[in-house]
Motif scaffolding. Sequence first.
Motif, PDB file in Angstrom:
ATOM      1  N   GLY A  80       0.807  -1.215   0.000  1.00  0.00           N
ATOM      2  CA  GLY A  80       0.000   0.000   0.000  1.00  0.00           C
ATOM      3  C   GLY A  80       0.836   1.259   0.000  1.00  0.00           C
ATOM      4  O   GLY A  80       0.565   2.210  -0.736  1.00  0.00           O
ATOM      5  N   LEU A  81       1.908   1.273   0.825  1.00  0.00           N
ATOM      6  CA  LEU A  81       2.749   2.468   0.910  1.00  0.00           C
ATOM      7  C   LEU A  81       3.454   2.776  -0.409  1.00  0.00           C
ATOM      8  O   LEU A  81       3.550   3.939  -0.814  1.00  0.00           O
ATOM      9  CB  LEU A  81       3.797   2.289   2.008  1.00  0.00           C
ATOM     10  CG  LEU A  81       3.461   2.806   3.412  1.00  0.00           C
ATOM     11  CD1 LEU A  81       4.594   2.521   4.361  1.00  0.00           C
ATOM     12  CD2 LEU A  81       3.129   4.289   3.399  1.00  0.00           C
ATOM     13  N   LEU A  90      -5.541  -4.463  -3.384  1.00  0.00           N
ATOM     14  CA  LEU A  90      -5.415  -5.742  -4.098  1.00  0.00           C
ATOM     15  C   LEU A  90      -4.459  -6.695  -3.379  1.00  0.00           C
ATOM     16  O   LEU A  90      -4.713  -7.903  -3.306  1.00  0.00           O
ATOM     17  CB  LEU A  90      -4.943  -5.495  -5.528  1.00  0.00           C
ATOM     18  CG  LEU A  90      -5.958  -4.812  -6.457  1.00  0.00           C
ATOM     19  CD1 LEU A  90      -5.326  -4.502  -7.809  1.00  0.00           C
ATOM     20  CD2 LEU A  90      -7.199  -5.682  -6.641  1.00  0.00           C
ATOM     21  N   VAL A  91      -3.351  -6.143  -2.858  1.00  0.00           N
ATOM     22  CA  VAL A  91      -2.431  -6.980  -2.089  1.00  0.00           C
ATOM     23  C   VAL A  91      -3.141  -7.507  -0.841  1.00  0.00           C
ATOM     24  O   VAL A  91      -3.023  -8.696  -0.487  1.00  0.00           O
ATOM     25  CB  VAL A  91      -1.159  -6.193  -1.703  1.00  0.00           C
ATOM     26  CG1 VAL A  91      -0.311  -7.001  -0.703  1.00  0.00           C
ATOM     27  CG2 VAL A  91      -0.335  -5.863  -2.924  1.00  0.00           C
ATOM     28  N   GLY A  92      -3.907  -6.622  -0.173  1.00  0.00           N
ATOM     29  CA  GLY A  92      -4.649  -7.038   1.009  1.00  0.00           C
ATOM     30  C   GLY A  92      -5.681  -8.118   0.701  1.00  0.00           C
ATOM     31  O   GLY A  92      -5.827  -9.097   1.448  1.00  0.00           O
ATOM     32  N   GLY A  96      -5.405 -11.682   2.130  1.00  0.00           N
ATOM     33  CA  GLY A  96      -6.528 -12.011   3.014  1.00  0.00           C
ATOM     34  C   GLY A  96      -7.237 -13.283   2.583  1.00  0.00           C
ATOM     35  O   GLY A  96      -7.563 -14.146   3.423  1.00  0.00           O
ATOM     36  N   ILE A  97      -7.490 -13.430   1.310  1.00  0.00           N
ATOM     37  CA  ILE A  97      -8.160 -14.641   0.810  1.00  0.00           C
ATOM     38  C   ILE A  97      -7.306 -15.871   1.077  1.00  0.00           C
ATOM     39  O   ILE A  97      -7.801 -16.933   1.475  1.00  0.00           O
ATOM     40  CB  ILE A  97      -8.472 -14.499  -0.698  1.00  0.00           C
ATOM     41  CG1 ILE A  97      -9.557 -13.428  -0.901  1.00  0.00           C
ATOM     42  CG2 ILE A  97      -8.902 -15.828  -1.297  1.00  0.00           C
ATOM     43  CD1 ILE A  97      -9.849 -13.115  -2.348  1.00  0.00           C
ATOM     44  N   HIS A  98      -5.982 -15.722   0.842  1.00  0.00           N
ATOM     45  CA  HIS A  98      -5.103 -16.858   1.125  1.00  0.00           C
ATOM     46  C   HIS A  98      -5.159 -17.230   2.600  1.00  0.00           C
ATOM     47  O   HIS A  98      -5.219 -18.424   2.958  1.00  0.00           O
ATOM     48  CB  HIS A  98      -3.660 -16.519   0.722  1.00  0.00           C
ATOM     49  CG  HIS A  98      -2.687 -17.603   1.087  1.00  0.00           C
ATOM     50  ND1 HIS A  98      -1.905 -17.545   2.233  1.00  0.00           N
ATOM     51  CD2 HIS A  98      -2.394 -18.794   0.492  1.00  0.00           C
ATOM     52  CE1 HIS A  98      -1.165 -18.642   2.319  1.00  0.00           C
ATOM     53  NE2 HIS A  98      -1.438 -19.413   1.268  1.00  0.00           N
ATOM     54  N   ARG A  99      -5.150 -16.234   3.478  1.00  0.00           N
ATOM     55  CA  ARG A  99      -5.245 -16.521   4.928  1.00  0.00           C
ATOM     56  C   ARG A  99      -6.568 -17.196   5.255  1.00  0.00           C
ATOM     57  O   ARG A  99      -6.619 -18.132   6.066  1.00  0.00           O
ATOM     58  CB  ARG A  99      -5.109 -15.205   5.714  1.00  0.00           C
ATOM     59  CG  ARG A  99      -5.415 -15.329   7.207  1.00  0.00           C
ATOM     60  CD  ARG A  99      -4.453 -16.286   7.905  1.00  0.00           C
ATOM     61  NE  ARG A  99      -4.830 -16.512   9.296  1.00  0.00           N
ATOM     62  CZ  ARG A  99      -5.637 -17.475   9.713  1.00  0.00           C
ATOM     63  NH1 ARG A  99      -6.171 -18.326   8.828  1.00  0.00           N
ATOM     64  NH2 ARG A  99      -5.912 -17.627  10.992  1.00  0.00           N
ATOM     65  N   GLY A 118      -3.868  -3.200   3.952  1.00  0.00           N
ATOM     66  CA  GLY A 118      -3.441  -2.748   2.625  1.00  0.00           C
ATOM     67  C   GLY A 118      -4.093  -1.438   2.231  1.00  0.00           C
ATOM     68  O   GLY A 118      -3.440  -0.547   1.668  1.00  0.00           O
ATOM     69  N   LEU A 119      -5.403  -1.309   2.548  1.00  0.00           N
ATOM     70  CA  LEU A 119      -6.128  -0.089   2.189  1.00  0.00           C
ATOM     71  C   LEU A 119      -5.635   1.114   2.988  1.00  0.00           C
ATOM     72  O   LEU A 119      -5.418   2.199   2.444  1.00  0.00           O
ATOM     73  CB  LEU A 119      -7.631  -0.291   2.409  1.00  0.00           C
ATOM     74  CG  LEU A 119      -8.532   0.881   2.025  1.00  0.00           C
ATOM     75  CD1 LEU A 119      -8.376   1.226   0.542  1.00  0.00           C
ATOM     76  CD2 LEU A 119      -9.991   0.572   2.345  1.00  0.00           C
TER      77      LEU A 119
END
Length: 566
Positions: A80-81, A90-92, A96-99, A118-119
Motif C-alpha cells: 500500500g505504501l 489488491l495486495v490485502g 486475506g483470501i489466502h489466509r 493494505g487499504l
Amino acid sequence: MFEFDLVLQLLQQMCIYLVIAYLLSKTPIVIPLMQVTVHLPHKLVCYCIFSLFCIMGSYFGLHIEDTIANTRAIGAILGGLLGGPMVGLLVGITGGIHRYTLGGITAESCMLSTILTGLISGLLHYGLMKKGRVDLIYNPLLVGVLGLLVESLEMIMVLLISRPFDVVLHAVKSIAAPMIVANSIGAAMFMRILLDRRAIFERYTSAFSAKALKIAASTEGLLRDGFNQRNSTKVAQIIYQELDIGAVSITDREKILAFIGVGDDHHLPGTPITSNITLEAIEQNDVKYLDGVHQPYQCSINKYCRLGSTLVIPLRGENNTVVGTIKLYEAKNTLFSSINRTLGEGIASLLSAQILAGQNEHYKQLLSKTEIKLLHAQVNPHFLFNALNTLLAVIRRDKQQASQLVQNLSTFFRKNLKRTDEIVTLKDEIEHVNAYLQIEKMRFMEQLTVEIAIPPHLESAQLPAFSLQPIVENAIKHGTSQLIGKGKVAIYAYEQNQTLVLEVMDNAGNYCENKKDTKGLGLNLVDKRINIRYGKQYGIKIECEPDTYTKVVLTLPLQKESCIQC
C-alpha cells in the motif's frame, strides 16, 4: 516466556524474508520499488512482489491455538505504501483470501484485517503524495509505527469478530505482542533495505552523470576539428584521467592514433592495428568486450603486457560507417568496472557525433570551395575564347555546322547555370559532357573522335553534378590536344557489384603519374567530393600506359533515381 520464544521464532521467520528482500534488491526487479510507483507496469510488479510476501507470511506462520502467528502484514503495509490505495487493496485482498483458505477460528477476521491494512497503507500513500511528502513514504520509522498501529487494529478486529470469545482472547494474549513486534520491525527493516538500495543507485547515477558531463565538457569539439593523431591524443588523455582505468586507445580503421596508460611503451601511435578483436569490431560494426576471465584477452604486440581486459567500441561517421574505435583497458587482476563499461559506450557515441559533425563541416567547406571553382569553370575564359574562335571559323565554311555549334554552346552553358541540384542522373551528366565534347570536336575537326557507351538501364543512376566534365576536360586538355596525330576520348559506364563504374579514356597516355592531388584541380575536387559523400572506398583511380592511353576510373555506389524517391 512463551511469548518471548514466539517473538524469537517470528523474528527468525522475518529474517528469512529480509534475506530474500536483500537478494531481490540486487536485481533489476526492485528498481520500480525505489521510486513511488505510478505507471501501471510498475504497479503490477509491486502487487506481485508484496502479494507473494503476504502469502509467504501466512503459509510459514506458527499455528497457535487454532490461529496463526505470522508476518503477513509486512506485504500489505509495503504494497500500500509503495503502490498506492489500489495496489494496497489488491495486495490485502490477495493475502486475506489466502489466509482465509488456511482456516482457523480467526480466518475471517484476519482476512478482513489484511484487506484493511493494505487499504490504510494505500490511503497513507495517497495523503503523503498529495502533501508532497514523498520522503516520508520511505521513512523506516513511519513504516514501523504504521506496522504497530495496523497490527494492533488486527488484534482488536479478531476480538470483535472471532468466536468463541474466551478462546480467541487467550490466543490474542499469546500472539499479539510477538506479531506486533515482528511485523513492525520487519516492515521497517524491509523499507530500510529499499532505502539503502535507492541511495546506492542514486550515488551510482550521480557519479555516472558527473563523469559523463565532465568528459563531455572536456572533449567538446576536439574531434570536430579533425579525427587525427593530435586531437585523439588529447581526448584519450582526458578519458584516461576521468575514468581512472588501465589505458585508453583511439584508432582509425588502420592504425593507432593515440594510446595513454599501461602498455604505452609498445602500443605506439602511428603503428598499424594488430589486434584481431579491434579489427573484428571495425568490420562487424559491433562492441567487443573481453573481461579477461570468461573471455581471455592477450596483447597482440607484447606477451608480457600487463593489460588483462579490454572494451572495444566502434566510432561511427557518416552513414553509420565505422571510422575507428575507442578502446578501454584494465590491467591484469583488475575488474572492469560496470560504470566504466557503460560510460565507454556513451563516450563512443559522443565522439562519433563529434566526428560526424567534423565530417559534415569539412564537407560543407569543401563543397563551398568546389562550387566556387565550378562557378569559375563555368565561364572559363580560355574555353570560351577557343569556342568563339571555332565558331568564327565554322561560320565561314559551314553555316549548318555553326548553328549546331551554337546549339551545343547553349546546351553547355544552360546546364552549367541551371543545374542547381547537387545530385543528377547519369543521363543529365552525359548530356552536359556531350555538349562540351561536340564543341571540342568542331575545334579539333578530324583530329578528335568521341565514343560514348552508356547502357539504358544506367541512365537513371545518381551521381554528384559536374563529376564527369572535369575528367573529360582533363583528358582533352592534358591528353588528346597534345597529340600530333588523331585523338580519341571514350566514355563507358557499367555496373559491378552494386557499384556504378564510369571510365574516361584517352589515347594520349600523357597522365601516367597519379597526380590528381597536384595536377588538375577538377580531378582533385571530384575525388574529394565523392570520398566525403560516399566513403573512401569510392572515388577516382588513374591507369596509364605511356604514349598509349590514360584511363580515369570513377566509382560510386549504384543508386538510381526511382530508389532515391521511394
